[in-house]
Design a protein around this motif. Structure first.
Motif, mmCIF file in Angstrom:
data_model
loop_
_atom_site.group_PDB
_atom_site.id
_atom_site.type_symbol
_atom_site.label_atom_id
_atom_site.label_comp_id
_atom_site.label_asym_id
_atom_site.label_seq_id
_atom_site.Cartn_x
_atom_site.Cartn_y
_atom_site.Cartn_z
ATOM 1 N N ALA A 74 0.839 -1.193 0.000
ATOM 2 C CA ALA A 74 0.000 0.000 0.000
ATOM 3 C C ALA A 74 0.869 1.236 0.000
ATOM 4 N N VAL A 75 0.259 2.379 -0.277
ATOM 5 C CA VAL A 75 0.988 3.650 -0.267
ATOM 6 C C VAL A 75 1.553 3.867 1.127
ATOM 7 N N PRO A 76 2.813 4.203 1.260
ATOM 8 C CA PRO A 76 3.389 4.386 2.592
ATOM 9 C C PRO A 76 2.599 5.383 3.405
ATOM 10 N N ALA A 77 2.445 5.075 4.691
ATOM 11 C CA ALA A 77 1.656 5.933 5.572
ATOM 12 C C ALA A 77 2.468 7.063 6.155
ATOM 13 N N THR A 78 3.762 7.180 5.743
ATOM 14 C CA THR A 78 4.601 8.233 6.313
ATOM 15 C C THR A 78 4.087 9.609 5.959
ATOM 16 N N ALA A 79 3.398 9.744 4.808
ATOM 17 C CA ALA A 79 2.885 11.056 4.416
ATOM 18 C C ALA A 79 1.852 11.564 5.402
ATOM 19 N N GLN A 80 1.192 10.667 6.108
ATOM 20 C CA GLN A 80 0.164 11.081 7.041
ATOM 21 C C GLN A 80 0.757 11.614 8.339
ATOM 22 N N THR A 81 2.065 11.257 8.608
ATOM 23 C CA THR A 81 2.688 11.700 9.846
ATOM 24 C C THR A 81 3.612 12.892 9.634
ATOM 25 N N GLU A 82 3.745 13.342 8.411
ATOM 26 C CA GLU A 82 4.600 14.484 8.123
ATOM 27 C C GLU A 82 3.974 15.759 8.665
ATOM 28 N N PRO A 83 4.808 16.739 9.046
ATOM 29 C CA PRO A 83 4.255 18.011 9.536
ATOM 30 C C PRO A 83 3.521 18.735 8.420
ATOM 31 N N PRO A 84 2.522 19.513 8.753
ATOM 32 C CA PRO A 84 1.760 20.236 7.720
ATOM 33 C C PRO A 84 2.618 21.285 7.033
ATOM 34 N N VAL A 85 2.214 21.640 5.822
ATOM 35 C CA VAL A 85 2.939 22.627 5.023
ATOM 36 C C VAL A 85 1.933 23.607 4.434
ATOM 37 N N LEU A 86 2.435 24.554 3.640
ATOM 38 C CA LEU A 86 1.589 25.552 2.996
ATOM 39 C C LEU A 86 1.407 25.206 1.528
ATOM 40 N N ASN A 87 0.201 25.458 1.021
ATOM 41 C CA ASN A 87 -0.053 25.243 -0.406
ATOM 42 C C ASN A 87 0.113 26.556 -1.172
ATOM 43 N N GLU A 88 -0.314 26.568 -2.429
ATOM 44 C CA GLU A 88 -0.138 27.764 -3.262
ATOM 45 C C GLU A 88 -0.877 28.975 -2.706
ATOM 46 N N ALA A 89 -1.976 28.742 -1.987
ATOM 47 C CA ALA A 89 -2.755 29.842 -1.416
ATOM 48 C C ALA A 89 -2.326 30.167 0.008
ATOM 49 N N CYS A 90 -1.158 29.631 0.423
ATOM 50 C CA CYS A 90 -0.632 29.864 1.772
ATOM 51 C C CYS A 90 -1.580 29.339 2.852
ATOM 52 N N GLN A 91 -2.249 28.264 2.549
ATOM 53 C CA GLN A 91 -3.105 27.600 3.517
ATOM 54 C C GLN A 91 -2.443 26.303 3.969
ATOM 55 N N THR A 92 -2.647 25.956 5.233
ATOM 56 C CA THR A 92 -2.014 24.767 5.795
ATOM 57 C C THR A 92 -2.646 23.502 5.229
ATOM 58 N N VAL A 93 -1.803 22.616 4.693
ATOM 59 C CA VAL A 93 -2.263 21.353 4.113
ATOM 60 C C VAL A 93 -1.310 20.248 4.543
ATOM 61 N N GLU A 94 -1.673 19.027 4.220
ATOM 62 C CA GLU A 94 -0.823 17.879 4.514
ATOM 63 C C GLU A 94 0.320 17.801 3.504
ATOM 64 N N ARG A 95 1.496 17.496 4.002
ATOM 65 C CA ARG A 95 2.661 17.395 3.132
ATOM 66 C C ARG A 95 2.545 16.171 2.221
ATOM 67 N N LYS A 96 2.928 16.329 0.968
ATOM 68 C CA LYS A 96 2.950 15.215 0.027
ATOM 69 C C LYS A 96 4.397 14.777 -0.174
ATOM 70 N N VAL A 97 4.663 13.500 0.043
ATOM 71 C CA VAL A 97 6.010 12.952 -0.099
ATOM 72 C C VAL A 97 6.045 12.032 -1.314
ATOM 73 N N TYR A 98 6.940 12.310 -2.235
ATOM 74 C CA TYR A 98 7.086 11.514 -3.454
ATOM 75 C C TYR A 98 7.991 10.314 -3.176
ATOM 76 N N THR A 99 7.586 9.158 -3.684
ATOM 77 C CA THR A 99 8.289 7.903 -3.440
ATOM 78 C C THR A 99 9.544 7.803 -4.308
ATOM 79 N N ASP A 100 10.609 7.330 -3.706
ATOM 80 C CA ASP A 100 11.827 7.013 -4.451
ATOM 81 C C ASP A 100 11.688 5.568 -4.930
ATOM 82 N N ILE A 101 11.336 5.390 -6.198
ATOM 83 C CA ILE A 101 11.042 4.040 -6.683
ATOM 84 C C ILE A 101 12.288 3.155 -6.723
ATOM 85 N N ARG A 102 13.459 3.745 -6.609
ATOM 86 C CA ARG A 102 14.673 2.931 -6.581
ATOM 87 C C ARG A 102 14.692 2.035 -5.344
ATOM 88 N N GLU A 103 14.006 2.517 -4.278
ATOM 89 C CA GLU A 103 13.965 1.713 -3.065
ATOM 90 C C GLU A 103 13.063 0.489 -3.212
#
Length: 242
Positions: free
Chosen positions: A19-48
């Motif tokens: 399944a999609v790694p659940a680490t993205a759900q535990t990452e600290p929140p970040v800002l989106n283009e509208a400077c609103q707080t959102v959940e951080r999106k983490v891109y997978t390193d497929i080499r792993e």
């Protein structure tokens, strides 16, 4: 001839795909283009995900790996890569193995580059500088470092540099004149004197009705009594003279 798998094996592959790694759900929140707080999106390193030797792995192991990479690419909403993997999954086992050995990283790098370019839409000065730096380096590591960390750090600087919105002055409502607490009560008009009441100002009309009838009746009785007395007295005088 295209390489096929029995339905039972394909179902087993579906359960083997992580399944999609659940680490993205535990990452600290970040800002989106509208400077609103959102959940951080983490891109997978497929080499792993490549934990097998593609030269010696079985066809089933190669196919499982391809499906794992496809699931990660779809979870990251990457362009290019999912279609390329699906195309080779529909082909032969040899074509799929060759793609994973030589071409999958190129397709992945292209997908990451397109994703970096997409972040420039409506971006601030710091985001544009960080994105351009990653694009100039042109490596998978540079793209991942920007998408997972550099983008959010640069966006935070851009949001912090934006002027605070000036509050709009609200017009102060002018208090309306309140009515005086003292209420002047106009005196009630005095009832005018009855036209027929005795003693009223301006004179009144003659009294009529029941009182007039009584007076007339008494007067008529007196006249009758007077006439009768006169007749009786005259008769007596006549008898006396005779």
């Amino acid at each position: 001839m295209r390489w096929k798998l029995p339905a039972g094996v394909l179902m087993a592959l579906a359960f083997l795909i992580p399944a999609v790694p659940a680490t993205a759900q535990t990452e600290p929140p970040v800002l989106n283009e509208a400077c609103q707080t959102v959940e951080r999106k983490v891109y997978t390193d497929i080499r792993e995900l490549v934990t097998i030797d593609l030269d010696t792995a079985t066809n089933v192991e190669v196919r499982v790996l391809a499906n794992q990479i496809l699931a990660a690419a779809n979870a990251d909403s990457l362009p290019v890569l999912p279609d390329a993997i699906q195309e080779h999954l529909d082909g032969t086992a040899d074509e799929l193995r060759a793609f994973l050995k030589a071409d999958v990283q190129n397709a992945w790098s292209t997908a990451l580059r397109v994703t970096v370019v997409r972040t420039l839409t409506g971006a601030g000065a710091n985001v544009k500088a960080a994105a351009q730096k990653a694009l100039d380096e042109g490596t998978v590591d540079a793209y991942l470092a920007y998408l997972n960390n550099g983008l959010y750090a640069a966006r935070a600087l851009d949001c912090a540099s934006q002027p605070a919105p000036t509050p709009t002055a609200q017009p102060v409502p002018t208090p309306s004149a309140t009515p005086s607490a003292t209420t002047t009560i106009a005196p009630a008009p005095a009832p005018s004197a009855s036209l027929g009441a005795p003693g009223g100002e301006g004179g009144g009309l003659p009294v009529t009705g029941a009182n007039t009838a009584a007076v007339a009746g008494i007067g008529g009785a007196l006249l009758l009594l007077g006439g009768a007395g006169y007749l009786i007295g005259r008769r007596r005088r006549s008898r006396f003279v005779a």
